[in-house]
Scaffold this active site. Structure first.
Site, mmCIF file in Angstrom:
data_model
loop_
_atom_site.group_PDB
_atom_site.id
_atom_site.type_symbol
_atom_site.label_atom_id
_atom_site.label_comp_id
_atom_site.label_asym_id
_atom_site.label_seq_id
_atom_site.Cartn_x
_atom_site.Cartn_y
_atom_site.Cartn_z
ATOM 1 N N GLN A 107 0.847 -1.202 0.000
ATOM 2 C CA GLN A 107 0.000 0.000 0.000
ATOM 3 C C GLN A 107 0.872 1.237 0.000
ATOM 4 O OE1 GLN A 107 -3.546 -0.417 2.963
ATOM 5 N NE2 GLN A 107 -1.915 -1.720 3.691
ATOM 6 N N ASN A 108 2.169 1.050 0.240
ATOM 7 C CA ASN A 108 3.048 2.205 0.381
ATOM 8 C C ASN A 108 3.353 2.817 -0.976
ATOM 9 O OD1 ASN A 108 2.966 1.619 3.025
ATOM 10 N ND2 ASN A 108 4.983 0.653 3.115
ATOM 11 N N ASP A 110 6.049 4.841 -1.239
ATOM 12 C CA ASP A 110 7.379 5.420 -1.018
ATOM 13 C C ASP A 110 8.502 4.791 -1.821
ATOM 14 O OD1 ASP A 110 7.817 2.991 0.335
ATOM 15 O OD2 ASP A 110 7.389 3.862 2.283
ATOM 16 N N HIS A 125 -1.418 1.222 -4.152
ATOM 17 C CA HIS A 125 -1.894 2.615 -4.091
ATOM 18 C C HIS A 125 -1.004 3.551 -4.906
ATOM 19 C CE1 HIS A 125 -4.233 1.738 -0.117
ATOM 20 N NE2 HIS A 125 -4.917 1.405 -1.192
ATOM 21 N N CYS A 133 -1.603 8.544 -16.394
ATOM 22 C CA CYS A 133 -2.675 9.201 -17.151
ATOM 23 C C CYS A 133 -4.016 8.798 -16.546
ATOM 24 C CB CYS A 133 -2.610 8.794 -18.622
ATOM 25 S SG CYS A 133 -4.051 9.352 -19.545
ATOM 26 N N GLY A 200 2.965 -4.614 8.871
ATOM 27 C CA GLY A 200 2.872 -3.177 9.114
ATOM 28 C C GLY A 200 1.663 -2.509 8.505
ATOM 29 N N THR A 201 0.510 -3.159 8.599
ATOM 30 C CA THR A 201 -0.706 -2.484 8.133
ATOM 31 C C THR A 201 -1.833 -2.661 9.142
ATOM 32 O OG1 THR A 201 -2.450 -2.391 6.438
ATOM 33 C CG2 THR A 201 -1.266 -4.477 6.633
ATOM 34 N N ASN A 232 3.069 -7.190 13.010
ATOM 35 C CA ASN A 232 2.573 -5.831 13.242
ATOM 36 C C ASN A 232 2.785 -5.430 14.699
ATOM 37 O OD1 ASN A 232 1.176 -3.894 11.418
ATOM 38 N ND2 ASN A 232 -0.257 -3.735 13.119
ATOM 39 N N GLU A 234 0.720 -3.949 16.548
ATOM 40 C CA GLU A 234 -0.494 -4.108 17.360
ATOM 41 C C GLU A 234 -1.478 -5.003 16.611
ATOM 42 O OE1 GLU A 234 -2.016 -0.091 17.738
ATOM 43 O OE2 GLU A 234 -1.964 0.209 15.581
HETATM 44 P P1 NAD Z 1 -1.799 2.590 8.953
HETATM 45 O O1 NAD Z 1 -1.146 3.861 9.364
HETATM 46 O O2 NAD Z 1 -3.290 2.569 8.935
HETATM 47 O O3 NAD Z 1 -1.325 1.389 9.929
HETATM 48 C C1 NAD Z 1 0.025 1.127 10.176
HETATM 49 C C2 NAD Z 1 0.104 -0.080 11.093
HETATM 50 O O4 NAD Z 1 1.464 -0.455 11.228
HETATM 51 C C3 NAD Z 1 -0.429 0.199 12.494
HETATM 52 O O5 NAD Z 1 -1.169 -0.929 12.924
HETATM 53 C C4 NAD Z 1 0.849 0.383 13.315
HETATM 54 O O6 NAD Z 1 0.687 0.011 14.675
HETATM 55 C C5 NAD Z 1 1.788 -0.557 12.604
HETATM 56 N N1 NAD Z 1 3.205 -0.206 12.714
HETATM 57 C C6 NAD Z 1 3.782 1.014 12.758
HETATM 58 N N2 NAD Z 1 5.124 0.911 12.778
HETATM 59 C C7 NAD Z 1 5.393 -0.419 12.760
HETATM 60 C C8 NAD Z 1 6.602 -1.171 12.744
HETATM 61 N N3 NAD Z 1 7.799 -0.590 12.756
HETATM 62 N N4 NAD Z 1 6.519 -2.522 12.703
HETATM 63 C C9 NAD Z 1 5.307 -3.134 12.682
HETATM 64 N N5 NAD Z 1 4.132 -2.472 12.696
HETATM 65 C C10 NAD Z 1 4.179 -1.132 12.722
HETATM 66 O O7 NAD Z 1 -1.173 2.166 7.564
HETATM 67 P P2 NAD Z 1 -1.808 1.322 6.364
HETATM 68 O O8 NAD Z 1 -2.569 0.177 6.906
HETATM 69 O O9 NAD Z 1 -0.707 1.077 5.400
HETATM 70 O O10 NAD Z 1 -2.845 2.322 5.712
HETATM 71 C C11 NAD Z 1 -2.482 3.673 5.451
HETATM 72 C C12 NAD Z 1 -2.613 4.119 3.997
HETATM 73 O O11 NAD Z 1 -1.856 5.312 3.838
HETATM 74 C C13 NAD Z 1 -2.042 3.135 3.048
HETATM 75 O O12 NAD Z 1 -3.037 2.881 2.139
HETATM 76 C C14 NAD Z 1 -0.858 3.834 2.371
HETATM 77 O O13 NAD Z 1 -1.103 3.985 1.001
HETATM 78 C C15 NAD Z 1 -0.810 5.229 2.913
HETATM 79 N N6 NAD Z 1 0.472 5.567 3.576
HETATM 80 C C16 NAD Z 1 1.652 5.234 2.977
HETATM 81 C C17 NAD Z 1 2.846 5.547 3.585
HETATM 82 C C18 NAD Z 1 4.129 5.166 2.903
HETATM 83 O O14 NAD Z 1 4.155 5.062 1.674
HETATM 84 N N7 NAD Z 1 5.212 4.910 3.649
HETATM 85 C C19 NAD Z 1 2.849 6.194 4.833
HETATM 86 C C20 NAD Z 1 1.617 6.542 5.414
HETATM 87 C C21 NAD Z 1 0.430 6.210 4.776
#
Ligand code: NAD
Length: 275
Positions: A107-108, A110, A125, A133, A200-201, A232, A234
């Site tokens: 989903q990242n 980055d 994402h 486009c 990590g989601t 994760n 949590e």
């Molecule tokens: P989220 O912020 O909803 O959840 C992140 C989860 O990871 C949480 O449960 C948190 O406790 C856990 N976490 C944090 N650090 C951790 C670690 N070091 N090790 C293990 N777990 C850890 O993120 P999501 O579920 O990816 O949803 C957010 C949306 O926002 C995604 O769709 C994404 O596209 C976008 N997003 C992307 C980035 C990026 O590209 N790095 C950053 C922020 C948000």
């Protein structure tokens, strides 16, 4: 935790088509904040979440204004150019190189899995380092357009060289549909997997959060093996609703390298073939 890591390592060694689904938590140890973790952007500033919902709306109403904001405003996630992969990303790259991991669906936005060296990455994402486009979904490198000159000369938005459609960032904004090539391919990869590492989601963003649910249901209905492991900080709805089989609780940057070290200690059969 040692026993859990050993169990996951054993399952990965036996697997045929292990994949990883990753989220923002993977990159917090690279200095990029997540959204919903304890010090996430939304957790600290709920108004920032509301503002993020405007981006796609603005693109649809005025692509020119959308681009002006993107090129002059601050980036929500900080300077992604400076961010480097952390030990968690590097561990997933090692798992791919060993032939254990067949795909990463992230989903990242980055680009850190690619920077770490993974070759089979699907950016669910989108990717902050690409443009797309909005009509034909052709992808472009940002360097293919001189966006700063276009801003200065009032020539925004950039248009597609293939179909003339309006170009946006490849990032999938809130309320924007997932590009159909990506959603089709990720569903195919998820349904073909026998182990899913969910790293990590918070697993609350849809339709991404449907991938593990659909894969589990369809594979179980067809009597195909399927194991879902969360790594994760949590628990998540997947843990709480009994959808995942195990939660290895802690940091991906610590657990994934331990997993790789354990697999290396065990006897890994000759390099597994990719599919
Ligand atoms: P989220 O912020 O909803 O959840 C992140 C989860 O990871 C949480 O449960 C948190 O406790 C856990 N976490 C944090 N650090 C951790 C670690 N070091 N090790 C293990 N777990 C850890 O993120 P999501 O579920 O990816 O949803 C957010 C949306 O926002 C995604 O769709 C994404 O596209 C976008 N997003 C992307 C980035 C990026 O590209 N790095 C950053 C922020 C948000």
């Amino acid at each position: 935790m040692g026993d859990q890591i050993k169990r996951v390592a054993e399952s990965l060694i036996k697997s045929q088509s292990a994949i990883a689904l990753t989220g923002a938590g993977m990159s917090t140890e690279s200095g990029i904040p997540d959204f919903r973790g304890p010090s996430g952007i939304w957790t600290r500033d709920p108004e920032a979440e509301k503002r993020a919902y405007w981006s796609y709306d603005l693109f649809q109403k005025s692509p020119k204004k959308y681009w002006e904001e993107r090129l002059t405003g601050p980036s929500l996630l900080g300077d992604l150019f400076q961010a480097a992969p952390n030990p968690g990303h590097l561990a997933l790259c090692e798992l791919e190189a060993m032939g254990v991991l067949k795909w990463v669906i992230t989903q990242n936005i980055d680009n850190l899995h690619q920077k770490a060296g993974n070759r089979k990455v699907l950016d669910y994402h989108g990717n902050a380092f690409k443009l797309r486009c909005s009509s034909c979904a052709a992808r472009y490198e940002p360097e293919e357009f001189d966006l700063m000159t276009m801003l200065k000369d009032g020539q925004l938005p950039p248009v597609c060289r293939k179909c003339g459609g309006v170009i946006k960032s490849d990032i999938v904004h809130f309320h924007e549909p997932i590009p159909s090539d990506v959603s089709t391919m990720s569903l195919e990869i998820a349904m073909a997997s026998d182990i899913m590492l969910i790293c990590g989601t918070s697993a609350v963003v849809y339709p991404f959060a449907n991938l593990p649910r659909i894969a589990k249901r369809l594979r179980r209905e067809s009597n195909l093996p399927f194991t879902m492991i969360e790594i994760n900080a949590e628990s998540t709805p997947l843990t709480e609703q009994g959808i995942s089989d195990d939660l290895v609780q802690g940091k991906t940057g610590e657990i994934l390298p331990r997993l790789v070290a354990k697999i290396k200690k065990m006897k890994l059969p000759a390099k597994k073939s990719s599919y």
